[in-house]
Motif scaffolding. Structure first.
Motif, PDB file in Angstrom:
ATOM      1  N   ILE A   1       6.831 -14.748   3.593  1.00 59.05           N
ATOM      2  CA  ILE A   1       6.961 -13.586   2.705  1.00 59.05           C
ATOM      3  C   ILE A   1       5.619 -13.252   2.067  1.00 59.05           C
ATOM      4  CG2 ILE A   1       8.022 -12.777   0.553  1.00 59.05           C
ATOM      5  CD1 ILE A   1      10.513 -14.418   1.348  1.00 59.05           C
ATOM      6  N   VAL A   2       4.875 -14.274   1.664  1.00 56.14           N
ATOM      7  CA  VAL A   2       3.551 -14.041   1.070  1.00 56.14           C
ATOM      8  C   VAL A   2       2.610 -13.412   2.098  1.00 56.14           C
ATOM      9  CG1 VAL A   2       1.514 -15.179   0.112  1.00 56.14           C
ATOM     10  CG2 VAL A   2       3.795 -15.843  -0.657  1.00 56.14           C
ATOM     11  N   LEU A   3       2.614 -13.923   3.327  1.00 56.12           N
ATOM     12  CA  LEU A   3       1.764 -13.357   4.372  1.00 56.12           C
ATOM     13  C   LEU A   3       2.113 -11.899   4.640  1.00 56.12           C
ATOM     14  CD1 LEU A   3       1.579 -16.242   7.016  1.00 56.12           C
ATOM     15  CD2 LEU A   3      -0.189 -15.544   5.393  1.00 56.12           C
ATOM     16  N   ALA A   4       3.398 -11.584   4.700  1.00 59.17           N
ATOM     17  CA  ALA A   4       3.814 -10.204   4.939  1.00 59.17           C
ATOM     18  C   ALA A   4       3.375  -9.297   3.794  1.00 59.17           C
ATOM     19  CB  ALA A   4       5.332 -10.146   5.115  1.00 59.17           C
ATOM     20  N   THR A   5       3.453  -9.788   2.569  1.00 64.52           N
ATOM     21  CA  THR A   5       3.036  -8.995   1.412  1.00 64.52           C
ATOM     22  C   THR A   5       1.535  -8.741   1.439  1.00 64.52           C
ATOM     23  OG1 THR A   5       4.826  -9.999   0.117  1.00 64.52           O
ATOM     24  CG2 THR A   5       3.083  -8.878  -1.107  1.00 64.52           C
ATOM     25  N   ILE A   6       0.753  -9.770   1.760  1.00 61.88           N
ATOM     26  CA  ILE A   6      -0.702  -9.602   1.854  1.00 61.88           C
ATOM     27  C   ILE A   6      -1.056  -8.618   2.962  1.00 61.88           C
ATOM     28  CG2 ILE A   6      -2.856 -10.791   2.430  1.00 61.88           C
ATOM     29  CD1 ILE A   6      -1.729 -13.260   1.039  1.00 61.88           C
ATOM     30  N   LEU A   7      -0.355  -8.706   4.097  1.00 67.51           N
ATOM     31  CA  LEU A   7      -0.619  -7.795   5.205  1.00 67.51           C
ATOM     32  C   LEU A   7      -0.410  -6.340   4.774  1.00 67.51           C
ATOM     33  CD1 LEU A   7       0.525  -8.260   8.876  1.00 67.51           C
ATOM     34  CD2 LEU A   7       0.857  -6.070   7.752  1.00 67.51           C
ATOM     35  N   VAL A   8       0.723  -6.062   4.148  1.00 63.99           N
ATOM     36  CA  VAL A   8       1.012  -4.689   3.704  1.00 63.99           C
ATOM     37  C   VAL A   8      -0.002  -4.240   2.663  1.00 63.99           C
ATOM     38  CG1 VAL A   8       2.704  -3.227   2.549  1.00 63.99           C
ATOM     39  CG2 VAL A   8       3.464  -4.877   4.261  1.00 63.99           C
ATOM     40  N   GLY A   9      -0.325  -5.121   1.717  1.00 64.54           N
ATOM     41  CA  GLY A   9      -1.299  -4.766   0.686  1.00 64.54           C
ATOM     42  C   GLY A   9      -2.672  -4.480   1.268  1.00 64.54           C
ATOM     43  N   THR A  10      -3.081  -5.255   2.270  1.00 64.58           N
ATOM     44  CA  THR A  10      -4.395  -5.042   2.895  1.00 64.58           C
ATOM     45  C   THR A  10      -4.450  -3.706   3.613  1.00 64.58           C
ATOM     46  OG1 THR A  10      -4.631  -7.439   3.205  1.00 64.58           O
ATOM     47  CG2 THR A  10      -6.076  -6.024   4.485  1.00 64.58           C
ATOM     48  N   VAL A  11      -3.421  -3.416   4.400  1.00 67.82           N
ATOM     49  CA  VAL A  11      -3.395  -2.163   5.165  1.00 67.82           C
ATOM     50  C   VAL A  11      -3.344  -0.953   4.235  1.00 67.82           C
ATOM     51  CG1 VAL A  11      -2.031  -0.791   6.783  1.00 67.82           C
ATOM     52  CG2 VAL A  11      -2.398  -3.229   7.214  1.00 67.82           C
ATOM     53  N   LEU A  12      -2.500  -1.011   3.217  1.00 69.92           N
ATOM     54  CA  LEU A  12      -2.401   0.125   2.302  1.00 69.92           C
ATOM     55  C   LEU A  12      -3.681   0.306   1.487  1.00 69.92           C
ATOM     56  CD1 LEU A  12       1.265  -0.147   0.940  1.00 69.92           C
ATOM     57  CD2 LEU A  12       0.351   1.443   2.638  1.00 69.92           C
ATOM     58  N   SER A  13      -4.316  -0.792   1.103  1.00 66.49           N
ATOM     59  CA  SER A  13      -5.539  -0.693   0.310  1.00 66.49           C
ATOM     60  C   SER A  13      -6.655  -0.019   1.085  1.00 66.49           C
ATOM     61  CB  SER A  13      -5.993  -2.088  -0.145  1.00 66.49           C
ATOM     62  OG  SER A  13      -5.051  -2.669  -1.011  1.00 66.49           O
ATOM     63  N   VAL A  14      -6.855  -0.427   2.344  1.00 70.78           N
ATOM     64  CA  VAL A  14      -7.918   0.196   3.126  1.00 70.78           C
ATOM     65  C   VAL A  14      -7.572   1.653   3.433  1.00 70.78           C
ATOM     66  CG1 VAL A  14      -7.093  -0.388   5.460  1.00 70.78           C
ATOM     67  CG2 VAL A  14      -9.538  -0.234   5.012  1.00 70.78           C
ATOM     68  N   THR A  15      -6.281   1.961   3.594  1.00 66.85           N
ATOM     69  CA  THR A  15      -5.867   3.347   3.841  1.00 66.85           C
ATOM     70  C   THR A  15      -6.137   4.226   2.628  1.00 66.85           C
ATOM     71  OG1 THR A  15      -4.146   2.561   5.357  1.00 66.85           O
ATOM     72  CG2 THR A  15      -3.949   4.817   4.536  1.00 66.85           C
ATOM     73  N   PHE A  16      -5.762   3.741   1.447  1.00 69.75           N
ATOM     74  CA  PHE A  16      -6.033   4.505   0.229  1.00 69.75           C
ATOM     75  C   PHE A  16      -7.535   4.628  -0.013  1.00 69.75           C
ATOM     76  CE2 PHE A  16      -1.680   3.254  -1.706  1.00 69.75           C
ATOM     77  CZ  PHE A  16      -1.082   4.294  -1.011  1.00 69.75           C
ATOM     78  N   GLY A  17      -8.284   3.590   0.370  1.00 71.62           N
ATOM     79  CA  GLY A  17      -9.738   3.670   0.239  1.00 71.62           C
ATOM     80  C   GLY A  17     -10.323   4.760   1.103  1.00 71.62           C
ATOM     81  N   ILE A  18      -9.791   4.919   2.316  1.00 72.89           N
ATOM     82  CA  ILE A  18     -10.249   5.984   3.200  1.00 72.89           C
ATOM     83  C   ILE A  18      -9.903   7.348   2.604  1.00 72.89           C
ATOM     84  CG2 ILE A  18      -9.911   7.044   5.468  1.00 72.89           C
ATOM     85  CD1 ILE A  18      -9.408   4.191   6.541  1.00 72.89           C
ATOM     86  N   PHE A  19      -8.671   7.508   2.129  1.00 76.11           N
ATOM     87  CA  PHE A  19      -8.259   8.776   1.523  1.00 76.11           C
ATOM     88  C   PHE A  19      -9.146   9.127   0.333  1.00 76.11           C
ATOM     89  CE2 PHE A  19      -3.602   8.240   3.058  1.00 76.11           C
ATOM     90  CZ  PHE A  19      -3.971   8.699   4.319  1.00 76.11           C
ATOM     91  N   ALA A  20      -9.470   8.124  -0.499  1.00 78.41           N
ATOM     92  CA  ALA A  20     -10.301   8.377  -1.675  1.00 78.41           C
ATOM     93  C   ALA A  20     -11.694   8.836  -1.279  1.00 78.41           C
ATOM     94  CB  ALA A  20     -10.380   7.120  -2.541  1.00 78.41           C
ATOM     95  N   ALA A  21     -12.253   8.229  -0.233  1.00 76.11           N
ATOM     96  CA  ALA A  21     -13.583   8.629   0.218  1.00 76.11           C
ATOM     97  C   ALA A  21     -13.577  10.052   0.756  1.00 76.11           C
ATOM     98  CB  ALA A  21     -14.083   7.655   1.282  1.00 76.11           C
ATOM     99  N   VAL A  22     -12.566  10.387   1.546  1.00 73.86           N
ATOM    100  CA  VAL A  22     -12.475  11.735   2.123  1.00 73.86           C
ATOM    101  C   VAL A  22     -12.267  12.778   1.031  1.00 73.86           C
ATOM    102  CG1 VAL A  22     -11.104  13.216   3.637  1.00 73.86           C
ATOM    103  CG2 VAL A  22     -11.661  10.882   4.344  1.00 73.86           C
ATOM    104  N   ALA A  23     -11.499  12.419  -0.006  1.00 74.94           N
ATOM    105  CA  ALA A  23     -11.205  13.361  -1.080  1.00 74.94           C
ATOM    106  C   ALA A  23     -12.326  13.480  -2.104  1.00 74.94           C
ATOM    107  CB  ALA A  23      -9.911  12.952  -1.791  1.00 74.94           C
ATOM    108  N   GLY A  24     -13.374  12.699  -1.956  1.00 75.00           N
ATOM    109  CA  GLY A  24     -14.501  12.801  -2.869  1.00 75.00           C
ATOM    110  C   GLY A  24     -14.341  12.015  -4.154  1.00 75.00           C
ATOM    111  N   PHE A  25     -13.671  10.874  -4.070  1.00 73.22           N
ATOM    112  CA  PHE A  25     -13.527   9.980  -5.223  1.00 73.22           C
ATOM    113  C   PHE A  25     -14.214   8.657  -4.907  1.00 73.22           C
ATOM    114  CE2 PHE A  25      -9.949  12.841  -5.930  1.00 73.22           C
ATOM    115  CZ  PHE A  25     -10.006  13.063  -7.295  1.00 73.22           C
ATOM    116  N   PRO A  26     -15.541   8.588  -5.017  1.00 75.54           N
ATOM    117  CA  PRO A  26     -16.231   7.341  -4.666  1.00 75.54           C
ATOM    118  C   PRO A  26     -15.843   6.172  -5.551  1.00 75.54           C
ATOM    119  CG  PRO A  26     -17.732   8.882  -5.736  1.00 75.54           C
ATOM    120  CD  PRO A  26     -16.479   9.637  -5.444  1.00 75.54           C
ATOM    121  N   ASP A  27     -15.531   6.436  -6.824  1.00 70.83           N
ATOM    122  CA  ASP A  27     -15.143   5.336  -7.705  1.00 70.83           C
ATOM    123  C   ASP A  27     -13.785   4.748  -7.297  1.00 70.83           C
ATOM    124  OD1 ASP A  27     -13.921   7.701  -8.350  1.00 70.83           O
ATOM    125  OD2 ASP A  27     -14.299   7.585 -10.511  1.00 70.83           O
TER     126      ASP A  27
END
Length: 391
Positions: A142-168
């Motif tokens: 369960i911990v591994l599955a949670t980390i996997l989802v958190g990692t994928v979503l974090s990098v995805t949101f990071g990409i969206f933030a960069a494209v939208a012009g939110f470097p911070d």
């Protein structure tokens, strides 16, 4: 002797994290060789056998042969690419600090693609492995599955933030993503260090102790890194706090009640339960103290944005035991999970989930502030049209 400044601490932390990542990269890349070919050399196992004992490592290897065997190719992809990510992370931090934007962008694309590919390998392993067959049982699955989802979503949101012009915001999400990735080397370090504190325990039990606090440690580290890199005292358009005193007070009351309930639940399992409870509470208390002091110091220094971010994450930390208690109830009614496993898994994922939620709130906070600035900006003056002279 010169006193240590904030800059010195940041340098020490950067060098330490970089050393851990670079040192772990070859360990990750060779970790599964013995499973593919028995007797093959593996740096991590050799180091761990010298640090603890060969029997300690051999027993752990035996418990993982069966579940790894039918998912060996996905796991090799996951581990080799995971080692590459350990090298790409420090490179990304360095290029960002040196403002090498083109190189940072190119490495960032490679980093994101590697994260998705590595997590796909881990996802195939989890999908093919029953939770009870995973190393250390269903709680670790369960911990591994949670980390996997958190990692994928974090990098995805990071990409969206960069494209939208939110470097911070891009920076915050990528630091959180890398924090989740750092659970791998930190877990290996605990496999080698905790037997000195808890002698006689097999690696499966050491693993359970480690997952009690690894989630809280990595997200806390990501927050410290975010705050260290954000020097702004305030943000234009910030307005009123989204974590005012009544909200933080209610969160603390809820945390006290949930911690009391979790403590009582763990105490029913004797020494093993008290050991896991201590592994959870000590890092939790440290993180709470640092966040509370950070918010108080920012208020004294009249730095409203710093205070706001500290308070949002402090509220999230207070809600972590509440979420964990709810997860325990849900997991207790899941077929195949006994009460102790449900308790362990629920507590292990709480801090990571609420820190992810707090980062989302911080993101919305900054996006709302930019929208306020946009709406309050004076409208551009109309351009006067040239008039045609009357003949």
């Amino acid at each position: 002797m010169r006193p240590w400044t904030n800059t010195t601490w940041r340098r020490v932390a950067t060098v330490t994290v970089t050393a851990v990542c670079v040192g772990y990269a070859p360990i990750a890349m060779t970790e599964l060789w013995p499973y593919a070919r028995p007797g093959a050399p593996a740096f991590g196992e050799s180091l761990l056998a010298h640090a603890v004992s060969p029997g300690y490592v051999a027993d752990a290897l035996a418990t993982r042969i069966a579940p790894y065997r039918h998912s060996l190719v996905p796991m090799i992809v996951h581990s080799v690419l995971g080692g590459l990510l350990m090298l790409l992370g420090p490179a990304q931090l360095l290029t960002a600090a040196r403002r090498r934007s083109r190189l940072h962008r190119a490495l960032g694309i490679l980093f994101a693609v590697t994260v998705y590919a590595s997590m796909a390998g881990a996802g195939l392993y989890l999908a093919r492995t029953a939770p009870r067959d995973a190393f250390s049982g269903a709680a670790f699955w369960i911990v591994l599955a949670t980390i996997l989802v958190g990692t994928v979503l974090s990098v995805t949101f990071g990409i969206f933030a960069a494209v939208a012009g939110f470097p911070d915001l891009h920076q915050r999400w990528m630091l959180l993503c890398y924090g989740f990735l750092l659970t791998a080397p930190l877990l290996r370090l605990e496999w080698g260090a905790l037997p000195a504190v808890l002698p006689g325990l097999p690696m499966t039990e050491i693993n359970r102790v480690a997952i009690m606090h690894l989630g809280s440690l990595v997200v806390f580290g990501a927050l410290l890194a975010s705050r260290a890199r954000d020097r702004r005292d305030t943000v234009e358009g910030l307005g009123r706090s989204w974590a005012p005193l009544p909200v933080t007070a209610a969160a603390h009351l809820a945390a006290a009640a949930a911690l009391g309930w979790l403590g009582h639940a763990f105490s029913g399992y004797g020494t093993a339960g008290r050991r896991l409870l201590a592994a959870y509470l000590v890092p939790y208390a440290v993180a709470h103290a640092v966040m509370a002091l950070g918010a108080r110091r920012a208020a004294r220094q009249d730095r409203p944005w710093a205070r706001e971010e500290w308070r949002i994450h402090l509220t999230g930390l207070c809600l972590a035991p509440v979420l964990s208690a709810g997860a325990v109830v849900v997991f207790s009614h899941t077929p195949g999970l006994d009460r102790f496993t449900a308790l362990t898994a629920g507590v292990a994922i709480g801090c990571g989930l609420t820190a992810f939620g707090a980062t989302q709130v911080v993101s919305l906070r900054l996006m709302y502030a930019r929208e306020v600035r946009r709406r309050s900006a004076p409208a551009p003056l109309p351009v006067a049209r040239p008039t045609t002279p009357v003949s």
